[in-house]
Design a protein around this motif. Sequence first.
Motif, PDB file in Angstrom:
ATOM      1  N   LEU A  87      -8.702   9.122  13.346  1.00 52.44           N
ATOM      2  CA  LEU A  87      -8.797   9.533  11.944  1.00 52.44           C
ATOM      3  C   LEU A  87      -9.244   8.368  11.085  1.00 52.44           C
ATOM      4  O   LEU A  87      -8.702   7.269  11.180  1.00 52.44           O
ATOM      5  CB  LEU A  87      -7.424  10.022  11.464  1.00 52.44           C
ATOM      6  CG  LEU A  87      -7.271  10.243   9.962  1.00 52.44           C
ATOM      7  CD1 LEU A  87      -7.930  11.538   9.532  1.00 52.44           C
ATOM      8  CD2 LEU A  87      -5.805  10.253   9.557  1.00 52.44           C
ATOM      9  N   THR A  88     -10.254   8.595  10.268  1.00 52.94           N
ATOM     10  CA  THR A  88     -10.613   7.612   9.246  1.00 52.94           C
ATOM     11  C   THR A  88     -10.283   8.240   7.913  1.00 52.94           C
ATOM     12  O   THR A  88     -10.947   9.160   7.461  1.00 52.94           O
ATOM     13  CB  THR A  88     -12.107   7.257   9.317  1.00 52.94           C
ATOM     14  OG1 THR A  88     -12.387   6.804  10.624  1.00 52.94           O
ATOM     15  CG2 THR A  88     -12.442   6.164   8.327  1.00 52.94           C
ATOM     16  N   PHE A  91      -8.594   6.569   2.234  1.00 52.62           N
ATOM     17  CA  PHE A  91      -8.275   5.249   1.719  1.00 52.62           C
ATOM     18  C   PHE A  91      -8.255   4.279   2.885  1.00 52.62           C
ATOM     19  O   PHE A  91      -8.334   4.686   4.029  1.00 52.62           O
ATOM     20  CB  PHE A  91      -6.942   5.287   0.982  1.00 52.62           C
ATOM     21  CG  PHE A  91      -6.927   6.330  -0.079  1.00 52.62           C
ATOM     22  CD1 PHE A  91      -7.661   6.149  -1.238  1.00 52.62           C
ATOM     23  CD2 PHE A  91      -6.254   7.520   0.101  1.00 52.62           C
ATOM     24  CE1 PHE A  91      -7.697   7.139  -2.203  1.00 52.62           C
ATOM     25  CE2 PHE A  91      -6.286   8.509  -0.864  1.00 52.62           C
ATOM     26  CZ  PHE A  91      -7.011   8.316  -2.026  1.00 52.62           C
ATOM     27  N   SER A  93      -7.929   2.438   5.932  1.00 63.43           N
ATOM     28  CA  SER A  93      -7.087   2.686   7.100  1.00 63.43           C
ATOM     29  C   SER A  93      -7.102   1.464   8.005  1.00 63.43           C
ATOM     30  O   SER A  93      -6.883   1.559   9.192  1.00 63.43           O
ATOM     31  CB  SER A  93      -7.517   3.949   7.825  1.00 63.43           C
ATOM     32  OG  SER A  93      -8.912   3.947   7.999  1.00 63.43           O
ATOM     33  N   ASP A 151     -13.615   0.629   8.720  1.00 65.36           N
ATOM     34  CA  ASP A 151     -12.715   1.776   8.914  1.00 65.36           C
ATOM     35  C   ASP A 151     -13.172   2.619  10.101  1.00 65.36           C
ATOM     36  O   ASP A 151     -12.373   3.004  10.953  1.00 65.36           O
ATOM     37  CB  ASP A 151     -12.734   2.683   7.674  1.00 65.36           C
ATOM     38  CG  ASP A 151     -11.720   2.261   6.632  1.00 65.36           C
ATOM     39  OD1 ASP A 151     -10.829   1.466   6.963  1.00 65.36           O
ATOM     40  OD2 ASP A 151     -11.827   2.723   5.482  1.00 65.36           O
ATOM     41  N   SER A 155     -11.798   3.219  14.115  1.00 63.36           N
ATOM     42  CA  SER A 155     -11.520   4.551  14.666  1.00 63.36           C
ATOM     43  C   SER A 155     -12.150   4.763  16.022  1.00 63.36           C
ATOM     44  O   SER A 155     -11.802   5.715  16.721  1.00 63.36           O
ATOM     45  CB  SER A 155     -12.051   5.636  13.721  1.00 63.36           C
ATOM     46  OG  SER A 155     -11.350   5.608  12.516  1.00 63.36           O
TER      47      SER A 155
ATOM     48  N   LYS B 122      -0.887   2.026   0.992  1.00 60.07           N
ATOM     49  CA  LYS B 122      -2.276   1.605   1.204  1.00 60.07           C
ATOM     50  C   LYS B 122      -3.046   2.513   2.147  1.00 60.07           C
ATOM     51  O   LYS B 122      -4.254   2.564   2.094  1.00 60.07           O
ATOM     52  CB  LYS B 122      -2.309   0.178   1.732  1.00 60.07           C
ATOM     53  CG  LYS B 122      -1.960  -0.800   0.629  1.00 60.07           C
ATOM     54  CD  LYS B 122      -2.408  -2.194   0.949  1.00 60.07           C
ATOM     55  CE  LYS B 122      -2.139  -3.122  -0.206  1.00 60.07           C
ATOM     56  NZ  LYS B 122      -1.634  -4.408   0.268  1.00 60.07           N
ATOM     57  N   GLY B 123      -2.370   3.223   3.034  1.00 58.40           N
ATOM     58  CA  GLY B 123      -3.103   4.165   3.878  1.00 58.40           C
ATOM     59  C   GLY B 123      -3.152   3.804   5.355  1.00 58.40           C
ATOM     60  O   GLY B 123      -3.458   4.646   6.188  1.00 58.40           O
ATOM     61  N   ILE B 124      -2.853   2.544   5.712  1.00 58.06           N
ATOM     62  CA  ILE B 124      -2.937   2.156   7.122  1.00 58.06           C
ATOM     63  C   ILE B 124      -1.826   2.823   7.931  1.00 58.06           C
ATOM     64  O   ILE B 124      -1.922   3.015   9.136  1.00 58.06           O
ATOM     65  CB  ILE B 124      -2.884   0.629   7.295  1.00 58.06           C
ATOM     66  CG1 ILE B 124      -3.307   0.265   8.717  1.00 58.06           C
ATOM     67  CG2 ILE B 124      -1.531   0.065   6.937  1.00 58.06           C
ATOM     68  CD1 ILE B 124      -3.447  -1.190   8.980  1.00 58.06           C
ATOM     69  N   PHE B 125      -0.765   3.225   7.224  1.00 54.88           N
ATOM     70  CA  PHE B 125       0.340   3.977   7.812  1.00 54.88           C
ATOM     71  C   PHE B 125      -0.187   5.187   8.600  1.00 54.88           C
ATOM     72  O   PHE B 125       0.251   5.455   9.721  1.00 54.88           O
ATOM     73  CB  PHE B 125       1.240   4.421   6.658  1.00 54.88           C
ATOM     74  CG  PHE B 125       2.408   5.270   7.040  1.00 54.88           C
ATOM     75  CD1 PHE B 125       3.491   4.719   7.690  1.00 54.88           C
ATOM     76  CD2 PHE B 125       2.443   6.609   6.701  1.00 54.88           C
ATOM     77  CE1 PHE B 125       4.585   5.503   8.014  1.00 54.88           C
ATOM     78  CE2 PHE B 125       3.531   7.391   7.015  1.00 54.88           C
ATOM     79  CZ  PHE B 125       4.605   6.831   7.682  1.00 54.88           C
ATOM     80  N   ASP B 126      -1.150   5.915   8.010  1.00 50.30           N
ATOM     81  CA  ASP B 126      -1.728   7.075   8.676  1.00 50.30           C
ATOM     82  C   ASP B 126      -2.432   6.684   9.962  1.00 50.30           C
ATOM     83  O   ASP B 126      -2.373   7.404  10.950  1.00 50.30           O
ATOM     84  CB  ASP B 126      -2.739   7.767   7.751  1.00 50.30           C
ATOM     85  CG  ASP B 126      -2.046   8.679   6.757  1.00 50.30           C
ATOM     86  OD1 ASP B 126      -0.826   8.871   6.895  1.00 50.30           O
ATOM     87  OD2 ASP B 126      -2.727   9.196   5.858  1.00 50.30           O
ATOM     88  N   ARG B 127      -3.112   5.553   9.924  1.00 53.77           N
ATOM     89  CA  ARG B 127      -3.807   5.088  11.132  1.00 53.77           C
ATOM     90  C   ARG B 127      -2.789   4.870  12.247  1.00 53.77           C
ATOM     91  O   ARG B 127      -2.957   5.366  13.357  1.00 53.77           O
ATOM     92  CB  ARG B 127      -4.549   3.789  10.815  1.00 53.77           C
ATOM     93  CG  ARG B 127      -4.899   2.942  12.007  1.00 53.77           C
ATOM     94  CD  ARG B 127      -6.244   3.255  12.609  1.00 53.77           C
ATOM     95  NE  ARG B 127      -7.313   3.005  11.666  1.00 53.77           N
ATOM     96  CZ  ARG B 127      -8.516   3.549  11.761  1.00 53.77           C
ATOM     97  NH1 ARG B 127      -8.793   4.352  12.748  1.00 53.77           N
ATOM     98  NH2 ARG B 127      -9.436   3.291  10.857  1.00 53.77           N
ATOM     99  N   SER B 130      -1.358   8.014  13.671  1.00 53.03           N
ATOM    100  CA  SER B 130      -2.224   8.859  14.488  1.00 53.03           C
ATOM    101  C   SER B 130      -2.557   8.203  15.834  1.00 53.03           C
ATOM    102  O   SER B 130      -3.330   8.740  16.603  1.00 53.03           O
ATOM    103  CB  SER B 130      -3.501   9.220  13.717  1.00 53.03           C
ATOM    104  OG  SER B 130      -4.247   8.069  13.426  1.00 53.03           O
TER     105      SER B 130
END
Lengths: 324, 289
Positions: A87-88, A91, A93, A151, A155, B122-127, B130
């Motif tokens: 997933l990218t 915001f 990542s 980003d 991925s 910040k969003g890296i949590f989602d990375r 997953s």
Amino acid sequence: MNDQPQKELAIKAAGLVKKFGEERAVDGVDLAVQRGTVYGFLGPNGAGKTTTIRMLATLLSPDGGSATVLGYDLATEADKVRSHVSLTGQFASVDEDLTGLENLILIGRLMGYTRKEARDRGTELLHAFGLEDAARRQVKKYSGGMRRRIDIAASIVVTPDLLFLDEPTTGLDPRSRNQVWSIVRTLVSTGTTVLLTTQYLEEADQLADRIAVIDRGRIIAEGTSGELKASLGTGSLQVRLLHPEDRPRAEQLLAEKLNTSIILETDPSALSAQVSDTTQASTALSALTKANIEVTDFSLGQPSLDEVFLQLTGKPAEEEEAVK
Amino acid sequence: MTVSPENQKLRPEMETDTEGAREEALRRAISGGARPAKPNGIATSFTFGWRALLKIKYIPEQLIDATIFPIMFLLMFTYLFGGALAGSTGDYLQFLLPGILVQTIVTLTMYTGVELNNDITKGIFDRFRSLPIWHPSVLVGALMVDGVRYTMASAIMIILGLILGFRPEGGILGMVAAVLLLQVFAFSLSWIWTTLGMIMRSEKSLMGVSMMVMFPLTFISNVFVDPETMPSWLQGFVEINPISLVVTAVRGLMHGTVTFAEISWVLVAAVILTAVFAPLTMYLYRNKN
């Protein structure tokens, strides 16, 4: 467990629902995405695109419906799904405090590469993405386009079977946007399935084999870009007049000749209309010339997302409050 | 323009050449990501620890809490209160050092919770979420690096204390045991902040809440004074305050007067905190909207 996932469909979803409190952010989405293709979600902010992607990437659990991703059940085989998708997000990542190379090493190590393999893989990707000069720079010092590329690079440290790209080009300049597009095309040509969201019809048109138009959590139209355009008319006829006071006259004239509703733009000298073919455009131009209405700008373009929405929903695509 | 016609002519050709090479590199890189064997939780924890160490490298200011603050506090409290509370600064130091060491380390436990909260915003949590990894390693790795912080702060305080005249009767062994016990407790306490880090909207609100909890907990304890001078209802609270339990055990270990029960109480508290808040954190982690 099903270790022989079905070959043809990358994503199959039926009636996916996600509620945030009272609001149904995703309200019964059905999907069938072929393997090795690009599938585009087109819609305004808050339409439910991101929420749908987050459910399919196992980051949110659906409140209703079911889905298989690469043949694995989303609800019961989430870990299998995670092993094959990437997933990218919309915001950052990646970790902005670390350098580009460190970020790729981090992901590589987490995926199971040895230290050396992770470093080699990171260097290879940075080179391929044109980021070798920025390898040792902190990501927070990257430009928007570079950030997007790192980003995406993060991925695909391990080539995923399915890649989710959430608004990959929002806020990018045209050059960076083209770079991202070419990355997506190359990815697909090597067999990866891509599901991307976008607010731009042009992007969906350029990249996606099939497009789903999403509004208020529902898919309101689905098809190839050709099918969608055919159902919407060839495009949008844009006219700008030299004298704004001519506009009422031009409106009346065009409505007669084109037999369609005329849209008055906020610019007092501009108007537009949906037309189904190019002969209508030439009819319109000659009618305006005959009536001595001076035209400064006359173009036949692809319908904008706003026009697609107007056509499909009978209302403009309002920006609803973005849902987390 | 000083570009010669030949150069101008050359340029587009070169451009297409590098574009072609780039395209080829891209194609190779994209198909080159062979899937390695899935790493175990220990390996991924160490990788996340490496990330936390890199963060210290880039943001060394974050070490102020673990270096300058302990020195400041120790000097301030020893010389401000020593004479008044214990008759002499030297006597007070024997009592204060173990207590203020606990207070300092306990305040440092907020780090991983705050970092987690930052990752979410910040969003890296989602990375990370997953990825097909053992997910607690995101936090376990960071907590291991917190251990480095605790060790650093402890060493600084103890060495400064020894210079100022701290004479622990438990010897080196006692001090090492005290620091280890304190680390175990700090690790377990961290899970409260990671739980809050999952819930709170921002780093600021998280800091606010944790200060609100930590300030009374560390002051209404036996860190600074002997509870005997307090009113009885306050003594009751001080006695069950887990911070007091830790201070009693650490003090006992350093001065060689510790009992088995004192150590056990700290371990029991640590097990309970971890058993409640680690699973709670991971539950919230999996189900974050």
